[in-house]
Design a protein around this motif. Structure first.
Motif, PDB file in Angstrom:
ATOM      1  N   ASP A  31       0.869  -1.293  -0.085  1.00 47.07           N
ATOM      2  CA  ASP A  31      -0.028   0.031  -0.118  1.00 47.07           C
ATOM      3  C   ASP A  31       0.826   1.284   0.002  1.00 47.07           C
ATOM      4  OD1 ASP A  31      -1.917   2.033   0.474  1.00 47.07           O
ATOM      5  OD2 ASP A  31      -2.910   1.188   2.171  1.00 47.07           O
ATOM      6  N   GLU A  32       1.050   2.016  -1.230  1.00 45.78           N
ATOM      7  CA  GLU A  32       1.940   3.107  -1.290  1.00 45.78           C
ATOM      8  C   GLU A  32       1.405   4.295  -0.145  1.00 45.78           C
ATOM      9  OE1 GLU A  32       4.894   5.414  -2.204  1.00 45.78           O
ATOM     10  OE2 GLU A  32       4.661   3.443  -2.577  1.00 45.78           O
ATOM     11  N   LEU A  33       0.158   4.428  -0.229  1.00 44.80           N
ATOM     12  CA  LEU A  33      -0.487   5.363   0.913  1.00 44.80           C
ATOM     13  C   LEU A  33       0.192   5.014   2.389  1.00 44.80           C
ATOM     14  CD1 LEU A  33      -4.017   5.737  -0.084  1.00 44.80           C
ATOM     15  CD2 LEU A  33      -2.298   7.285  -0.563  1.00 44.80           C
ATOM     16  N   ALA A  34       0.418   3.891   2.766  1.00 43.76           N
ATOM     17  CA  ALA A  34       0.874   3.466   4.022  1.00 43.76           C
ATOM     18  C   ALA A  34       2.284   3.873   4.064  1.00 43.76           C
ATOM     19  CB  ALA A  34       0.418   1.924   4.300  1.00 43.76           C
ATOM     20  N   ALA A  35       3.046   3.767   2.872  1.00 38.70           N
ATOM     21  CA  ALA A  35       4.444   3.835   2.974  1.00 38.70           C
ATOM     22  C   ALA A  35       4.537   5.325   2.958  1.00 38.70           C
ATOM     23  CB  ALA A  35       5.020   3.458   1.352  1.00 38.70           C
ATOM     24  N   ARG A  36       3.705   6.158   2.287  1.00 37.57           N
ATOM     25  CA  ARG A  36       3.791   7.683   2.257  1.00 37.57           C
ATOM     26  C   ARG A  36       3.722   8.114   3.878  1.00 37.57           C
ATOM     27  NH1 ARG A  36       6.179  10.025  -1.828  1.00 37.57           N
ATOM     28  NH2 ARG A  36       5.450   9.363  -3.762  1.00 37.57           N
ATOM     29  N   HIS A  37       2.729   7.450   4.575  1.00 34.55           N
ATOM     30  CA  HIS A  37       2.407   7.686   5.847  1.00 34.55           C
ATOM     31  C   HIS A  37       3.714   7.681   6.765  1.00 34.55           C
ATOM     32  CE1 HIS A  37       0.547   8.402   9.801  1.00 34.55           C
ATOM     33  NE2 HIS A  37       0.864   7.124  10.235  1.00 34.55           N
ATOM     34  N   SER A  38       4.339   6.375   6.539  1.00 39.63           N
ATOM     35  CA  SER A  38       5.537   5.918   7.301  1.00 39.63           C
ATOM     36  C   SER A  38       6.740   6.948   7.000  1.00 39.63           C
ATOM     37  CB  SER A  38       6.062   4.619   7.040  1.00 39.63           C
ATOM     38  OG  SER A  38       5.049   3.421   7.264  1.00 39.63           O
ATOM     39  N   GLU A  39       6.771   7.435   5.583  1.00 41.44           N
ATOM     40  CA  GLU A  39       7.903   8.386   5.408  1.00 41.44           C
ATOM     41  C   GLU A  39       7.674   9.528   6.035  1.00 41.44           C
ATOM     42  OE1 GLU A  39       9.435  10.608   1.263  1.00 41.44           O
ATOM     43  OE2 GLU A  39       7.733   9.049   1.139  1.00 41.44           O
ATOM     44  N   ARG A  40       6.350  10.088   6.326  1.00 47.05           N
ATOM     45  CA  ARG A  40       6.201  11.442   6.871  1.00 47.05           C
ATOM     46  C   ARG A  40       6.499  11.046   8.420  1.00 47.05           C
ATOM     47  NH1 ARG A  40       1.475  11.284   3.153  1.00 47.05           N
ATOM     48  NH2 ARG A  40       0.355  10.267   4.711  1.00 47.05           N
TER      49      ARG A  40
END
Length: 347
Positions: free
Chosen positions: A41-50
């Motif tokens: 899930d790229e959205l979850a990856a983006r959240h972790s990045e933030r």
């Protein structure tokens, strides 16, 4: 157990088939890899990045807060903080902000590794200490692959936040060097000598006249007004200690040295320019003085220049004259900084 029994135990039957060896501790293998949410899930990856970026930025803020606590909070301020009671406000602020900065960097690194970096299991058989070329190449390939999978090249916001935190947080330690002691300012370049101060004999505490200095003698002097009972006597004399020699004027090689003296009487710093030892050995025939610590040798007839040993600078000379009362007095401070060289010195 007999030899025959051991052979039989090595060939126990499996599934009723005689003669086939059995491994009682068979390798079960690795379980099937389960992808994380961020892997699919790229959205979850983006959240972790933030989240990782936020912790790195918090580390930067805490580092600036560390510097602010050092600058703004008085060292003597005491505050009450539950449950520790009364504590020094600056110490508490410095410890708290630096701890938060280091904690944020650690949390960011762990969260990055657990959620964004590759977690695929990579089993490897044991091998000799010296790896063959193929294995070495595989290590480099794995490193490059790991760098790619970490996203440090693709996730620029995360990378820049990490670099910012790792750059700013160590800078907070720089202000701690301020507590090593007071700044020297220009104290290393000046001594207690000044224009008009008489030369006082260290042995009898009396001002010196030219006739008190015999040819070939070595006399030690201090500035007028400096007393052994002074609290800072040692500190003052560590820079102002003076040695006086009298050389026949036609034996003085350096014209400036002769001009700065009086009828062959020359005054030089007693402090060796190597590591600051006091010079006390004088050879009147050669006009050389020797430092007893590391054998640096200086020629007093030639401007105090170094002729042997590890010292890197000539001895500073004090310009002297005779005042109206007939006493030897200084016409200023030494011509160069006294003692060992240091990188900030202007001369």
């Amino acid at each position: 157990m007999t030899h025959q029994d051991r052979n039989a135990a090595d060939h126990l039957p499996e599934s009723g088939k005689p003669g086939k060896a059995v491994d009682p501790f068979a390798d079960p293998g690795l379980p099937a890899h389960e992808p994380r949410r961020q892997d699919i899930d790229e959205l979850a990856a983006r959240h972790s990045e933030r989240v990782v970026t936020m912790f790195f930025l918090l580390a930067v803020v805490a580092a600036f807060a560390f510097i602010a606590c050092y600058v703004l909070i008085p060292k003597s301020k005491v505050v009450f903080i539950f449950p520790w009671g009364h504590v020094m406000a600056q110490n508490f602020g410095l410890g708290g902000t630096l701890g938060i900065a280091l904690l944020c960097i650690g949390v960011a690194a762990i969260h990055w590794a657990r959620t964004l970096m590759s977690d695929v299991e990579l089993p490897a058989e044991r091998h000799p200490i010296e790896a063959p070329p193929a294995v070495r190449q595989q290590v480099f390939d794995d490193f490059r692959q790991g760098a790619y999978e970490s996203g440090i090249g693709r996730r620029k916001m995360l990378r820049n936040a990490m670099l910012g935190a790792l750059t700013i947080v160590p800078l907070s330690a720089i202000v701690l060097f301020r507590d090593l002691g007071p700044l020297p300012e220009r104290k290393l370049e000046s001594t207690a000598w000044a224009n008009g101060k008489r030369l006082i004999n260290m042995n009898n505490d009396q001002p010196l006249r030219p006739e008190d200095i015999a040819v070939g003698s070595l006399t030690f002097a201090k500035p007028e007004g400096v007393q052994e009972s002074d609290a800072n006597f040692q500190e003052v004399m560590a820079k102002a200690a003076l040695m006086i020699v009298r050389i026949m004027p036609n034996n003085i090689k350096d014209k400036q040295s002769a001009d700065w003296g009086h009828q062959g009487i020359l005054a030089y710093s007693k402090i060796c320019t190597h590591v600051g030892c006091p010079i006390s050995l004088y050879e009147q025939q050669t006009h050389h003085v020797l430092c007893p610590c590391h054998q640096s040798t200086f020629d007093l007839a030639d401007g105090g220049r170094v002729i042997f040993g590890p010292a890197g600078h000539p001895l500073p000379q004090l310009r002297i004259a005779v005042n109206g009362q007939g006493y030897l007095s200084a016409l200023g401070d030494f011509d160069k900084p006294v003692g060992p060289g240091y990188w900030e010195r202007s001369a």
